[in-house]
Design a protein around this motif. Structure first.
Motif, PDB file in Angstrom:
ATOM      1  N   UNK A  15      81.334  54.554  71.777  1.00  0.00           N
ATOM      2  CA  UNK A  15      81.676  55.170  73.185  1.00  0.00           C
ATOM      3  C   UNK A  15      81.540  53.955  74.207  1.00  0.00           C
ATOM      4  N   UNK A  16      82.448  54.083  74.971  1.00  0.00           N
ATOM      5  CA  UNK A  16      82.549  53.282  76.266  1.00  0.00           C
ATOM      6  C   UNK A  16      82.210  53.762  77.514  1.00  0.00           C
ATOM      7  N   UNK A  17      81.329  53.415  78.054  1.00  0.00           N
ATOM      8  CA  UNK A  17      80.470  54.144  79.159  1.00  0.00           C
ATOM      9  C   UNK A  17      80.595  53.325  80.473  1.00  0.00           C
ATOM     10  N   UNK A  18      81.669  53.806  81.338  1.00  0.00           N
ATOM     11  CA  UNK A  18      81.573  53.183  82.650  1.00  0.00           C
ATOM     12  C   UNK A  18      80.848  53.887  83.651  1.00  0.00           C
ATOM     13  N   UNK A  19      79.670  53.018  83.863  1.00  0.00           N
ATOM     14  CA  UNK A  19      78.441  53.755  84.616  1.00  0.00           C
ATOM     15  C   UNK A  19      78.704  53.128  86.018  1.00  0.00           C
ATOM     16  N   UNK A  20      77.928  53.772  87.104  1.00  0.00           N
ATOM     17  CA  UNK A  20      77.904  53.066  88.293  1.00  0.00           C
ATOM     18  C   UNK A  20      77.158  51.999  88.501  1.00  0.00           C
ATOM     19  N   UNK A  21      76.384  51.474  87.533  1.00  0.00           N
ATOM     20  CA  UNK A  21      75.742  50.059  87.488  1.00  0.00           C
ATOM     21  C   UNK A  21      76.304  49.390  86.382  1.00  0.00           C
ATOM     22  N   UNK A  22      76.481  49.808  85.213  1.00  0.00           N
ATOM     23  CA  UNK A  22      76.779  48.946  83.957  1.00  0.00           C
ATOM     24  C   UNK A  22      78.080  49.547  83.327  1.00  0.00           C
ATOM     25  N   UNK A  23      78.917  48.716  82.905  1.00  0.00           N
ATOM     26  CA  UNK A  23      79.846  49.182  81.710  1.00  0.00           C
ATOM     27  C   UNK A  23      79.451  48.851  80.489  1.00  0.00           C
ATOM     28  N   UNK A  24      79.388  49.672  79.334  1.00  0.00           N
ATOM     29  CA  UNK A  24      78.870  49.509  78.170  1.00  0.00           C
ATOM     30  C   UNK A  24      79.565  49.918  77.016  1.00  0.00           C
ATOM     31  N   UNK A  25      79.634  49.113  76.043  1.00  0.00           N
ATOM     32  CA  UNK A  25      80.272  49.546  74.725  1.00  0.00           C
ATOM     33  C   UNK A  25      79.123  49.749  73.515  1.00  0.00           C
ATOM     34  N   UNK A  52      78.426  53.971  99.019  1.00  0.00           N
ATOM     35  CA  UNK A  52      77.976  55.000  99.858  1.00  0.00           C
ATOM     36  C   UNK A  52      78.541  54.510 101.136  1.00  0.00           C
ATOM     37  N   UNK A  53      78.692  53.198 101.308  1.00  0.00           N
ATOM     38  CA  UNK A  53      79.092  52.923 102.807  1.00  0.00           C
ATOM     39  C   UNK A  53      80.721  52.793 103.002  1.00  0.00           C
ATOM     40  N   UNK A  54      81.341  52.380 102.029  1.00  0.00           N
ATOM     41  CA  UNK A  54      82.785  52.302 102.253  1.00  0.00           C
ATOM     42  C   UNK A  54      83.576  53.254 101.446  1.00  0.00           C
ATOM     43  N   UNK A  55      82.923  54.067 100.256  1.00  0.00           N
ATOM     44  CA  UNK A  55      83.706  55.003  99.783  1.00  0.00           C
ATOM     45  C   UNK A  55      84.703  54.515  98.751  1.00  0.00           C
ATOM     46  N   UNK A  56      84.541  53.095  98.609  1.00  0.00           N
ATOM     47  CA  UNK A  56      85.465  52.426  97.289  1.00  0.00           C
ATOM     48  C   UNK A  56      84.559  51.475  96.522  1.00  0.00           C
ATOM     49  N   UNK A  57      85.062  51.469  95.235  1.00  0.00           N
ATOM     50  CA  UNK A  57      84.395  50.025  94.675  1.00  0.00           C
ATOM     51  C   UNK A  57      84.664  48.727  95.076  1.00  0.00           C
ATOM     52  N   UNK A  58      83.814  48.004  95.018  1.00  0.00           N
ATOM     53  CA  UNK A  58      84.091  46.468  95.549  1.00  0.00           C
ATOM     54  C   UNK A  58      84.931  45.912  94.548  1.00  0.00           C
ATOM     55  N   UNK A  59      85.945  44.804  95.084  1.00  0.00           N
ATOM     56  CA  UNK A  59      86.934  44.146  94.253  1.00  0.00           C
ATOM     57  C   UNK A  59      86.198  43.539  93.231  1.00  0.00           C
ATOM     58  N   UNK A  60      85.333  42.776  93.633  1.00  0.00           N
ATOM     59  CA  UNK A  60      84.698  41.924  92.649  1.00  0.00           C
ATOM     60  C   UNK A  60      83.800  42.720  91.431  1.00  0.00           C
ATOM     61  N   UNK A  61      83.534  43.974  91.745  1.00  0.00           N
ATOM     62  CA  UNK A  61      83.163  44.865  90.661  1.00  0.00           C
ATOM     63  C   UNK A  61      83.957  45.621  89.993  1.00  0.00           C
ATOM     64  N   UNK A  62      85.159  45.864  90.403  1.00  0.00           N
ATOM     65  CA  UNK A  62      86.321  46.222  89.759  1.00  0.00           C
ATOM     66  C   UNK A  62      86.973  45.326  88.725  1.00  0.00           C
ATOM     67  N   UNK A  63      87.095  44.205  89.102  1.00  0.00           N
ATOM     68  CA  UNK A  63      87.578  43.118  88.272  1.00  0.00           C
ATOM     69  C   UNK A  63      86.664  42.801  87.322  1.00  0.00           C
ATOM     70  N   UNK A  64      85.324  42.944  87.501  1.00  0.00           N
ATOM     71  CA  UNK A  64      84.380  42.707  86.285  1.00  0.00           C
ATOM     72  C   UNK A  64      84.291  43.885  85.299  1.00  0.00           C
ATOM     73  N   UNK A  65      84.579  45.054  86.065  1.00  0.00           N
ATOM     74  CA  UNK A  65      84.621  45.979  85.004  1.00  0.00           C
ATOM     75  C   UNK A  65      86.130  46.189  84.212  1.00  0.00           C
TER      76      UNK A  65
END
Length: 488
Positions: A15-25, A52-65
């Protein structure tokens, strides 16, 4: 062939779980009812931070994921996993740039399912039922982007609801603003007092971290968070303490993830409000959640109904013991001596029989200690701390540790429960010595107890099995029970 075009191990599922806080395998292997975790890795990408403020995932978080997903895809290829299921929850579901991450995952060969809030709730409910089949109450699954509430009862998932109350969404809103928001959402959804008089089952890394925090602060002797209980007064105390705790104090707590420390105060504040609004009697932590629920959903009814403790103990006994069928035969052989016991106690005794041979690889001086370690620290579910202590005592005694209770068993179970387990251990010890671990002697002989005796009945052809050591173990068991040994 797997999704990457390679030969795969049919017993491995990921299971690859792409959560709001963590991404886990998580990669699983073993019996379908309760496969063992072969590999587990997470990256605290924080996809829901600032959403909640921007409606978008932050670039750094997106890159880490994206980096995490690339690694996870490579790992599953190397492990030749048969089935890889990739799911995404609130952050990807709600973010305007969610499709960007989905496209990146699919370019890696990962087919992403975006779960709705209701699907998340269903998965969390099934996850709790997978690890605690008798659960009867409300499940709360706290993620980074959402909170799901689920009513579970009689092995089934009933009503469920999803709220935008993840720990990343509520960050910095403790106090009256958070209280009003939570109470309004729960009241509007019709969930106020829905958990009156029932336990609240906690799912999610932040709430598990609360349990680990309390274990550390209270010097709890068993570092197993599954089925650990937190009373409302304890939750209120933690909520009051956490804002004043330093980073160093949190780092000093054994097993507490640094990545979760920042969300603990918000998680405690939210839990205190939710428990009160539901009217729950207290909370029970579940180590099983969405991922295990997704596996559980795929099982047929017959497999779901299997006892996960017995399934896991049988598999462990098969892997570590000498005689795979011996545990079940041993349980049937000693059962007549304990016919007065409840079904709940009988299943712990059964698990002890299945694990009775786990110490044979160890140095003879440490076999009893090995039994304690397996019982207390094994990845068992559907078993509470008292029952773990009983399992440990039975194995300790059966493996030659005697009738004493090693630490920390007396801190986990009452004397009567441990005395019962000692009797199991001596009966197991007798059966193992009599049979030499073989099936035939257990099938041809009988152990019974009645009218002040412990009777061991052997056919004439098997009388030679009753040697000096067997006789001593027979006498020791009878003496413990306050009876006389009789050979029939």
């Amino acid at each position: 062939m797997n999704i990457f075009g390679k030969r795969s191990d049919p017993s491995r599922t990921a299971i690859v779980d792409i959560g709001s806080n963590s991404v886990r395998l998580v990669v699983y292997q073993g019996p379908a009812r309760l496969p063992a975790t072969l590999f587990n890795e997470k990256v605290m990408a924080g996809l829901g931070r600032g959403l909640a403020q921007t409606g978008r995932m932050e670039p750094g978080a997106l890159a880490a994921a994206q980096v995490a997903l690339a690694r996870f895809a490579a790992v599953t290829r190397e492990m030749e996993v048969a089935t890889v299921r990739t799911v995404a929850t609130a952050a990807v579901r709600d973010a305007a740039n969610g499709p960007e991450l989905i496209q990146a995952a699919e370019s890696l060969g990962l087919n992403v399912e975006i779960l709705s809030g209701e699907q998340e709730a269903l998965g969390a409910g099934y996850g709790v039922l997978s690890g605690m089949p008798a659960a009867d109450g409300v499940v709360g699954d706290l993620g980074g982007g959402s909170l799901e509430l689920v009513r579970v009862r009689g092995g089934e998932v009933e009503d469920r609801v999803s709220f935008p109350l993840g720990v990343l969404r509520i960050a910095g809103t403790r106090g009256k603003p958070l209280e009003k928001r939570v109470t309004d959402l729960i009241a509007t959804a019709g969930w106020r007092s829905r958990g009156r008089g029932l336990p609240f089952y906690l799912v999610g890394g932040s709430w598990r971290a609360l349990g680990r925090l309390h274990m550390g602060l209270s010097d709890y002797p068993l570092p197993v968070v599954h089925q650990y209980e937190l009373l409302p007064a304890t939750i209120a105390s933690l909520a009051a303490q956490l804002p004043g705790m330093t980073k160093q104090q949190l780092r000093d707590i054994p097993g507490l993830s640094a990545g979760r420390a920042a969300t603990l105060a918000d998680a405690a504040a939210l839990l205190e409000i939710v428990i009160r609004e539901l009217g729950s009697t207290g909370s029970v932590i579940s180590a099983f959640g969405l991922r295990e629920g997704l596996l559980f959903e795929m099982l047929d009814a017959k497999t779901r109904a299997l006892d996960p403790l017995i399934v896991a103990a049988r598999e462990e006994g098969r892997l570590l013991g000498r005689f795979p069928e011996h545990g079940d035969l041993l349980d049937r052989w000693i059962a007549p001596l304990f016919g007065h016991e409840s079904p709940a106690q009988a299943r712990i005794r059964h698990a002890a029989c299945l694990l009775a041979d786990v110490g044979w690889h160890a140095n003879p001086e440490f076999r009893a200690e090995r039994g304690v370690e397996v019982a207390l620290h094994g990845n068992w579910v559907a078993i509470d701390a008292r029952e773990r202590a009983q399992l440990a005592q039975a194995l300790f005694t059966s493996l030659g540790g005697g009738t004493i209770s090693p630490e920390p068993l007396s801190r986990l179970a009452d004397p009567r429960s441990l005395a019962t387990a000692v009797a199991w251990g001596l009966a197991i010890r007798l059966g193992q010595r009599l049979s030499a671990g073989l099936a035939g002697p257990l099938q041809r002989t009988r152990l019974t107890g009645d009218a002040g005796i412990v009777a061991l009945t052997l056919p004439n052809d098997d009388r030679a099995l009753y040697g000096e050591t067997v006789e001593k173990r027979h006498a020791a068991l009878a003496a413990l029970l306050g009876r006389k040994p009789v050979l029939g």
